[in-house]
Design a protein around this motif. Structure first.
Motif, PDB file in Angstrom:
ATOM      1  N   ARG A 120       0.842  -1.206   0.000  1.00 44.35           N
ATOM      2  CA  ARG A 120       0.000   0.000   0.000  1.00 44.35           C
ATOM      3  C   ARG A 120       0.876   1.255   0.000  1.00 44.35           C
ATOM      4  O   ARG A 120       0.640   2.198  -0.767  1.00 44.35           O
ATOM      5  N   ALA A 121       1.917   1.254   0.867  1.00 47.51           N
ATOM      6  CA  ALA A 121       2.815   2.407   0.949  1.00 47.51           C
ATOM      7  C   ALA A 121       3.546   2.624  -0.372  1.00 47.51           C
ATOM      8  O   ALA A 121       3.710   3.765  -0.829  1.00 47.51           O
ATOM      9  N   GLU A 122       3.976   1.537  -1.000  1.00 48.12           N
ATOM     10  CA  GLU A 122       4.680   1.642  -2.275  1.00 48.12           C
ATOM     11  C   GLU A 122       3.759   2.182  -3.368  1.00 48.12           C
ATOM     12  O   GLU A 122       4.177   3.001  -4.201  1.00 48.12           O
ATOM     13  N   THR A 123       2.510   1.719  -3.360  1.00 50.78           N
ATOM     14  CA  THR A 123       1.550   2.197  -4.363  1.00 50.78           C
ATOM     15  C   THR A 123       1.280   3.681  -4.185  1.00 50.78           C
ATOM     16  O   THR A 123       1.254   4.445  -5.165  1.00 50.78           O
ATOM     17  N   ASP A 161       4.554  10.135  -6.888  1.00 48.71           N
ATOM     18  CA  ASP A 161       5.643  10.433  -7.833  1.00 48.71           C
ATOM     19  C   ASP A 161       5.096  10.791  -9.213  1.00 48.71           C
ATOM     20  O   ASP A 161       5.519  11.783  -9.821  1.00 48.71           O
ATOM     21  N   GLU A 162       4.180   9.978  -9.707  1.00 43.47           N
ATOM     22  CA  GLU A 162       3.655  10.209 -11.057  1.00 43.47           C
ATOM     23  C   GLU A 162       2.778  11.457 -11.096  1.00 43.47           C
ATOM     24  O   GLU A 162       2.816  12.220 -12.076  1.00 43.47           O
ATOM     25  N   LEU A 171      -8.908   3.648  -7.629  1.00 41.82           N
ATOM     26  CA  LEU A 171      -7.961   3.453  -6.531  1.00 41.82           C
ATOM     27  C   LEU A 171      -7.457   4.795  -6.011  1.00 41.82           C
ATOM     28  O   LEU A 171      -7.241   4.973  -4.806  1.00 41.82           O
ATOM     29  N   LEU A 172      -7.280   5.766  -6.903  1.00 46.47           N
ATOM     30  CA  LEU A 172      -6.854   7.105  -6.483  1.00 46.47           C
ATOM     31  C   LEU A 172      -7.947   7.787  -5.683  1.00 46.47           C
ATOM     32  O   LEU A 172      -7.661   8.477  -4.699  1.00 46.47           O
ATOM     33  N   ASN A 173      -9.209   7.570  -6.089  1.00 40.17           N
ATOM     34  CA  ASN A 173     -10.328   8.100  -5.300  1.00 40.17           C
ATOM     35  C   ASN A 173     -10.351   7.479  -3.909  1.00 40.17           C
ATOM     36  O   ASN A 173     -10.656   8.159  -2.915  1.00 40.17           O
TER      37      ASN A 173
END
Length: 250
Positions: free
Chosen positions: A41-44, A50-51, A79-81
């Protein structure tokens, strides 16, 4: 002679130990799975930030959609929401992530300089602590920090929504610099010190924007990406400006 309870004995004891070991292994596996999920989750989230930072630095808040960011990350936009609710909250998270780093480092540098100067700061010394600490992040921090610098320049020049972000993240460290400058120039009019800072931050924002204009004007002699060259000159140049406006005749 030791009494053995019915149904127990060496075999029962071994079975209990084996069962306990199995429980421990199962619990450890669950902990690892939880840890792995948290790490994933943290990596995502970090990848999303970053993007999004890259896209916002190039196109601004209103030129980027959540779908644009999701496409670069390789996930569905829902997923961003889930993580950030909406684009503005994502933008704020992107900005805050590095803002806390640069503001904290500069505050520490100013505090350390204040102690080292034994309460007698100089204009150039205070400016070096403030500017060099920030420029070092862009010199050594890779593309991520350069993207953030360009984003910061946009935010600083967008008063309708950027001013609030700049105020909330950077006012304390700016006022710490102002305090040192006031002590370095006790006879300088307060308004001149604030105008001097206005010119400092303007030059810094143009630097972080990396527009490439100086490259063209100088025929390639100077490059807007050359933060080392900027660091070697900016504090001294700005210190001379402070002294000039503070010592000018009425």
């Amino acid at each position: 002679m030791a009494r053995v309870e019915p149904g127990r004995g060496a075999a029962g004891s071994v079975a209990e130990k084996q069962g306990l070991k199995a429980d421990i292994v199962t619990n450890q596996a669950k902990t690892r799975r939880r840890s792995t999920k948290a790490e994933q989750r943290a990596e995502t989230i970090e990848q999303i930030l970053d993007e999004a930072e890259l896209l916002f630095s190039k196109h601004g808040l209103h030129g980027v959609t959540l779908k644009d960011v999701a496409q670069r990350v390789g996930v569905h936009h829902t997923l961003l929401n889930y993580y950030f609710e909406d684009k503005k909250k994502l933008f704020d998270a992107v900005f805050a992530r590095r803002a806390v780093v640069t503001s904290t480092k500069r505050m520490q540098a100013l505090d350390e300089y204040d102690r080292a100067s034994d309460g007698k700061p100089t204009i150039e010394g205070a400016l070096h602590a403030f500017l060099d600490t920030d420029l070092d992040l862009y010199i050594h921090g890779g593309d991520g920090w350069k993207n953030y610098g360009a984003l910061g320049a946009q935010v600083a020049n967008t008063p309708e929504w950027g001013a609030e972000l700049m105020d909330s993240h950077f006012d304390p460290v700016v006022l710490r610099l102002i305090d040192l400058l006031k002590r370095a120039m006790p006879d300088c009019a307060e308004e001149d010190i604030f105008w001097g800072y206005h010119f400092v931050t303007g030059a810094l924002m143009v630097t972080l924007a990396r527009t490439g204009r100086i490259d063209k004007l100088s025929g390639g002699l100077c490059k807007s990406e050359d933060f080392e060259a900027i660091k070697a000159r900016m504090a001294s140049f700005m210190a001379a400006g402070f002294m000039q406006i503070c010592n000018r005749k009425a």
